[in-house]
Design an enzyme around this catalytic site. Structure first.
Site, mmCIF file in Angstrom:
data_model
loop_
_atom_site.group_PDB
_atom_site.id
_atom_site.type_symbol
_atom_site.label_atom_id
_atom_site.label_comp_id
_atom_site.label_asym_id
_atom_site.label_seq_id
_atom_site.Cartn_x
_atom_site.Cartn_y
_atom_site.Cartn_z
ATOM 1 C CD GLU A 140 -5.788 -3.414 -0.840
ATOM 2 O OE1 GLU A 140 -6.772 -2.692 -0.601
ATOM 3 O OE2 GLU A 140 -4.699 -3.285 -0.243
ATOM 4 C CE LYS A 168 -5.434 -0.189 1.593
ATOM 5 N NZ LYS A 168 -4.294 -1.076 1.454
ATOM 6 N N GLY A 196 -2.546 3.775 3.482
ATOM 7 C CA GLY A 196 -3.573 2.830 3.910
ATOM 8 C C GLY A 196 -3.603 2.750 5.430
ATOM 9 N N GLY A 197 -2.899 1.764 5.975
ATOM 10 C CA GLY A 197 -2.938 1.481 7.411
ATOM 11 C C GLY A 197 -2.787 2.701 8.300
ATOM 12 C CD GLU A 200 -0.793 2.892 -3.351
ATOM 13 O OE1 GLU A 200 -0.738 3.354 -2.217
ATOM 14 O OE2 GLU A 200 -1.758 2.223 -3.755
ATOM 15 N N GLY A 251 0.648 -2.557 2.716
ATOM 16 C CA GLY A 251 0.115 -3.295 3.861
ATOM 17 C C GLY A 251 1.087 -4.315 4.435
ATOM 18 C CG ASN A 269 -7.364 3.265 0.086
ATOM 19 O OD1 ASN A 269 -8.563 3.132 0.334
ATOM 20 N ND2 ASN A 269 -6.687 2.402 -0.662
ATOM 21 C CG HIS A 292 -5.660 0.275 -4.155
ATOM 22 N ND1 HIS A 292 -5.500 -0.973 -3.597
ATOM 23 C CD2 HIS A 292 -4.944 1.123 -3.391
ATOM 24 C CE1 HIS A 292 -4.723 -0.871 -2.528
ATOM 25 N NE2 HIS A 292 -4.371 0.395 -2.381
ATOM 26 C CB SER A 336 4.638 0.199 4.390
ATOM 27 O OG SER A 336 4.002 -1.054 4.200
HETATM 28 P P1 PGA Z 1 -0.511 0.843 3.273
HETATM 29 O O1 PGA Z 1 -1.513 0.883 2.026
HETATM 30 O O2 PGA Z 1 -0.145 2.257 3.598
HETATM 31 O O3 PGA Z 1 -1.274 0.158 4.360
HETATM 32 O O4 PGA Z 1 0.695 0.056 2.812
HETATM 33 C C1 PGA Z 1 -1.292 1.755 0.964
HETATM 34 C C2 PGA Z 1 -2.410 1.650 -0.025
HETATM 35 O O5 PGA Z 1 -2.997 0.572 -0.163
HETATM 36 O O6 PGA Z 1 -2.744 2.630 -0.709
#
Ligand code: PGA
Length: 248
Positions: free
Chosen positions: A95, A12, A228-229, A163, A169, A10, A93, A207
């Site tokens: 966010e 973002k 994500g990251g 999640e 994040g 993802n 998600h 993470s």
């Molecule tokens: P992250 O994000 O791997 O940066 O923790 C996961 C996500 O938002 O799906």
């Protein structure tokens, strides 16, 4: 039946369309022989058009609107996403829920619109730290699944991503016992709601990185990751994918 793991990135609000193209072509060159995993890239909407992916690589949108068309400034419909060649849509998600205040009701409308458009929702669920500390994790998961999947007849084309909000994040990963227990809860709820749901993917997200992927992918009930990251970097994304491929 063994479920083929999914590794979904993802992005973002990262990567312009041209950066995304370069990134995907590097990843594909490094992962030429994938047999045991599917890989999904979820760029911003602007990067979705004309993405050069073929199985085992797929593309996903990060959101959509439930209406087919109309006066909805800033929104994108399912058929627009389909026309770009995407197969999946990430919905709910954390966010979207917590920064953009999306309700379970909205998320449910989106799930149904995506299924009606013959795309596959990746429905994200997860508790906040306050909810975990108040021992409400199971209740939250149950309510997000019940409301998010209300009126849905079958889970056949649905992916669930667990999640925990506090792990997204933050660099804090849920430990393997927490992941195992949450995934078992999710399975139980799904089995209650949909008696024939044992083959559905339940991904873990929060993470995930090359250092914890090996341990997390072996947690019972984990069928891949939503990342994500670490999905933004060629080396870390290929390394996680390779770890999962090698373990199958
Ligand atoms: P992250 O994000 O791997 O940066 O923790 C996961 C996500 O938002 O799906």
């Amino acid at each position: 039946m063994k479920i083929k793991p999914i590794i979904a990135g993802n992005w973002k609000m990262h990567k312009s369309p041209s950066e995304g193209k370069t990134f995907i072509s590097s990843i594909k060159n490094l992962l030429l022989d994938l047999k045991h995993v599917s890989v999904i890239f979820a760029p911003p909407f602007t990067g979705l058009f004309d993405m050069d992916v073929m199985p085992p690589f797929y593309s996903a949108a990060q959101n959509c609107h439930w209406e087919e068309k109309g006066a909805f400034t800033g929104e994108i419909s399912v058929s627009m996403i389909q026309d770009c060649g995407a197969e999946y849509v990430i919905l709910g998600h954390s966010e979207r829920r917590h920064v953009f205040s999306e309700s379970d009701n909205w998320i449910n409308k989106k799930v149904k619109a995506v299924l009606a458009g013959e795309l596959k929702p990746i429905l994200c669920i997860g508790e906040t730290l306050d909810q975990r500390n108040a021992m409400e994790t199971d209740l939250v998961l149950k309510s997000q699944l019940e409301l998010g999947l209300s009126g849905v007849n079958s889970l056949e084309n649905i992916v669930i991503a667990y999640e925990p909000v506090w792990a997204i994040g933050t660099g804090v990963t849920a430990d393997k016992n927490q992941v195992e227990s949450a995934h078992a809860t999710v399975r139980n709820i799904l089995n209650e709601l949909f008696p024939k749901s044992e083959n559905i993917h339940v991904l873990y997200g929060g993470s995930v990185n090359p250092g914890n992927a090996e341990e997390l992918i072996q947690v019972p009930g984990v069928n891949g990751f939503l990342i994500g990251g670490a999905s933004l970097d060629v080396e870390s994304f290929t390394s996680i994918t390779q770890i999962v491929e090698n373990i199958q």
